[in-house]
Design a protein around this motif. Structure first.
Motif, PDB file in Angstrom:
ATOM      1  N   GLU A   1       0.822  -1.199   0.000  1.00  0.00           N
ATOM      2  CA  GLU A   1       0.000   0.000   0.000  1.00  0.00           C
ATOM      3  C   GLU A   1       0.861   1.256   0.000  1.00  0.00           C
ATOM      4  O   GLU A   1       2.009   1.236   0.450  1.00  0.00           O
ATOM      5  CB  GLU A   1      -0.921   0.024   1.230  1.00  0.00           C
ATOM      6  N   VAL A   2       0.292   2.342  -0.492  1.00  0.00           N
ATOM      7  CA  VAL A   2       0.942   3.645  -0.479  1.00  0.00           C
ATOM      8  C   VAL A   2       0.465   4.407   0.751  1.00  0.00           C
ATOM      9  O   VAL A   2      -0.737   4.475   1.019  1.00  0.00           O
ATOM     10  CB  VAL A   2       0.587   4.451  -1.747  1.00  0.00           C
TER      11      VAL A   2
ATOM     12  N   GLY B   1      11.245  13.898  -5.423  1.00  0.00           N
ATOM     13  CA  GLY B   1      11.409  12.523  -4.987  1.00  0.00           C
ATOM     14  C   GLY B   1      12.600  12.365  -4.060  1.00  0.00           C
ATOM     15  O   GLY B   1      13.662  12.955  -4.298  1.00  0.00           O
ATOM     16  N   TYR B   2      12.414  11.574  -2.990  1.00  0.00           N
ATOM     17  CA  TYR B   2      13.452  11.377  -1.990  1.00  0.00           C
ATOM     18  C   TYR B   2      13.669   9.898  -1.721  1.00  0.00           C
ATOM     19  O   TYR B   2      12.712   9.112  -1.704  1.00  0.00           O
ATOM     20  CB  TYR B   2      13.069  12.056  -0.670  1.00  0.00           C
ATOM     21  N   LEU B   3      14.936   9.529  -1.487  1.00  0.00           N
ATOM     22  CA  LEU B   3      15.259   8.184  -1.017  1.00  0.00           C
ATOM     23  C   LEU B   3      14.935   8.091   0.472  1.00  0.00           C
ATOM     24  O   LEU B   3      14.671   9.104   1.126  1.00  0.00           O
ATOM     25  CB  LEU B   3      16.732   7.871  -1.265  1.00  0.00           C
ATOM     26  N   GLN B   4      15.023   6.879   0.998  1.00  0.00           N
ATOM     27  CA  GLN B   4      14.656   6.660   2.394  1.00  0.00           C
ATOM     28  C   GLN B   4      15.596   7.396   3.361  1.00  0.00           C
ATOM     29  O   GLN B   4      15.214   7.753   4.473  1.00  0.00           O
ATOM     30  CB  GLN B   4      14.657   5.163   2.702  1.00  0.00           C
TER      31      GLN B   4
ATOM     32  N   LEU C   1       3.525  11.028  -0.739  1.00  0.00           N
ATOM     33  CA  LEU C   1       3.334   9.591  -0.926  1.00  0.00           C
ATOM     34  C   LEU C   1       4.588   8.854  -0.480  1.00  0.00           C
ATOM     35  O   LEU C   1       5.692   9.193  -0.910  1.00  0.00           O
ATOM     36  CB  LEU C   1       3.066   9.260  -2.403  1.00  0.00           C
ATOM     37  N   VAL C   2       4.419   7.880   0.394  1.00  0.00           N
ATOM     38  CA  VAL C   2       5.511   6.978   0.741  1.00  0.00           C
ATOM     39  C   VAL C   2       5.219   5.661   0.016  1.00  0.00           C
ATOM     40  O   VAL C   2       4.234   4.982   0.314  1.00  0.00           O
ATOM     41  CB  VAL C   2       5.617   6.764   2.260  1.00  0.00           C
ATOM     42  N   VAL C   3       6.077   5.339  -0.956  1.00  0.00           N
ATOM     43  CA  VAL C   3       5.799   4.247  -1.884  1.00  0.00           C
ATOM     44  C   VAL C   3       6.761   3.082  -1.624  1.00  0.00           C
ATOM     45  O   VAL C   3       7.982   3.244  -1.725  1.00  0.00           O
ATOM     46  CB  VAL C   3       5.955   4.728  -3.339  1.00  0.00           C
ATOM     47  N   PRO C   4       6.244   1.891  -1.298  1.00  0.00           N
ATOM     48  CA  PRO C   4       7.113   0.728  -1.070  1.00  0.00           C
ATOM     49  C   PRO C   4       7.719   0.249  -2.392  1.00  0.00           C
ATOM     50  O   PRO C   4       7.214   0.578  -3.476  1.00  0.00           O
ATOM     51  CB  PRO C   4       6.152  -0.310  -0.491  1.00  0.00           C
TER      52      PRO C   4
ATOM     53  N   SER D   1      14.063   0.062  -3.028  1.00  0.00           N
ATOM     54  CA  SER D   1      14.004   1.361  -2.345  1.00  0.00           C
ATOM     55  C   SER D   1      12.566   1.777  -2.049  1.00  0.00           C
ATOM     56  O   SER D   1      11.703   1.727  -2.932  1.00  0.00           O
ATOM     57  CB  SER D   1      14.659   2.449  -3.197  1.00  0.00           C
ATOM     58  N   THR D   2      12.323   2.174  -0.804  1.00  0.00           N
ATOM     59  CA  THR D   2      11.081   2.854  -0.454  1.00  0.00           C
ATOM     60  C   THR D   2      11.281   4.335  -0.757  1.00  0.00           C
ATOM     61  O   THR D   2      12.257   4.937  -0.312  1.00  0.00           O
ATOM     62  CB  THR D   2      10.748   2.659   1.037  1.00  0.00           C
TER      63      THR D   2
END
Length: 236
Positions: free
Chosen positions: A52-53, A80-83, A128-131, A148-149
């Motif tokens: 899920e997002v 956009g950002y990396l974890q 949005l935090v995207v798995p 990467s999340t």
């Protein structure tokens, strides 16, 4: 022989003696984790829950005349950002510093965007935090490592009727034959982009048309009928 249900399989598991007396705490946690995962898989019929997002609304305008839905064309700015917090892209400051157009729901963007940008208003901002499963998965892409999340801050600038919009069908059907050719869909996209001050992009439009026909032209006759056009596919 009738197949066992998930609950019957679980009962079978529970009927077996499990001895933890001589197991270390670390091994006990491993076993417990395995058992819980197996239990979840059995009960759900062999499927793990779908990724899920995580959605956070950062700003929502007071007035909202329409909300985004599958098939709409969206104009968005995004970061956009990396974890670890590293920014890997920003449409505000990189490239031509312009927002981008795309059609929602036809896999022009990652699955996390298709899921997370539904029901938005023009002027709304979301995080949005995207798995990985809904982003770039095991392969990664460019600066994005595998598995990467990702976190995106996305601002919807504009929402327009797209090729899947029922209201657009008659406008697209130039010869009134109740079916759409690739040329008709491409011409509609060209006019929409020009009407809003963006130069036509034939390569982009052709790719959009191919994606649309791949999903909508069920009988592969080279046309999208009114029934095919308005039918909502499960995967869209």
């Amino acid at each position: 022989m009738a197949s066992s249900t998930g609950f019957e399989k679980v009962s079978f598991l529970l009927s077996k003696p499990i001895i933890f007396a001589d197991i270390s705490p670390e091994m006990f946690l491993v076993c417990l984790s395995w058992f819980c995962t197996s239990l979840l898989v059995f009960v759900s019929g062999g499927k793990l829950p779908e990724a899920e997002v995580k959605i956070t609304v950062l700003h929502k305008p007071f007035l909202c005349h329409r909300k985004s839905k599958y098939g709409d064309i969206l104009l968005v700015h995004h970061e956009g950002y990396l974890q670890n917090g590293t920014k890997f892209h920003s449409s505000y400051s990189q490239g031509d510093k312009q927002p981008v157009w795309f059609t929602l729901g036809i896999k022009e963007v990652i699955k996390g965007w298709d899921k997370g940008l539904q029901g938005m208003c023009a002027g709304e901002k979301r995080r949005l935090v995207v798995p990985p499963a809904l982003a770039y998965g095991k392969e990664g892409k460019g600066k994005i490592p595998p598995e990467s999340t990702l976190t995106f801050n996305i601002e919807v600038m504009e929402i327009r009727n797209g090729p899947r919009s029922h209201e657009s069908f008659q406008e697209m059907d130039l010869n009134d034959d109740w079916k759409l050719s690739k040329d008709e869909v491409k011409e509609y996209l060209r006019k929409e982009f020009q009407r809003h001050g963006y130069p036509p992009n034939d390569t982009h439009h052709e790719q959009m048309v191919e994606d649309i026909f791949k999903k909508e032209d069920e009988n592969e006759d080279g046309f999208i009928s009114s029934r095919e056009f308005t039918y909502k596919h499960d995967e869209l």
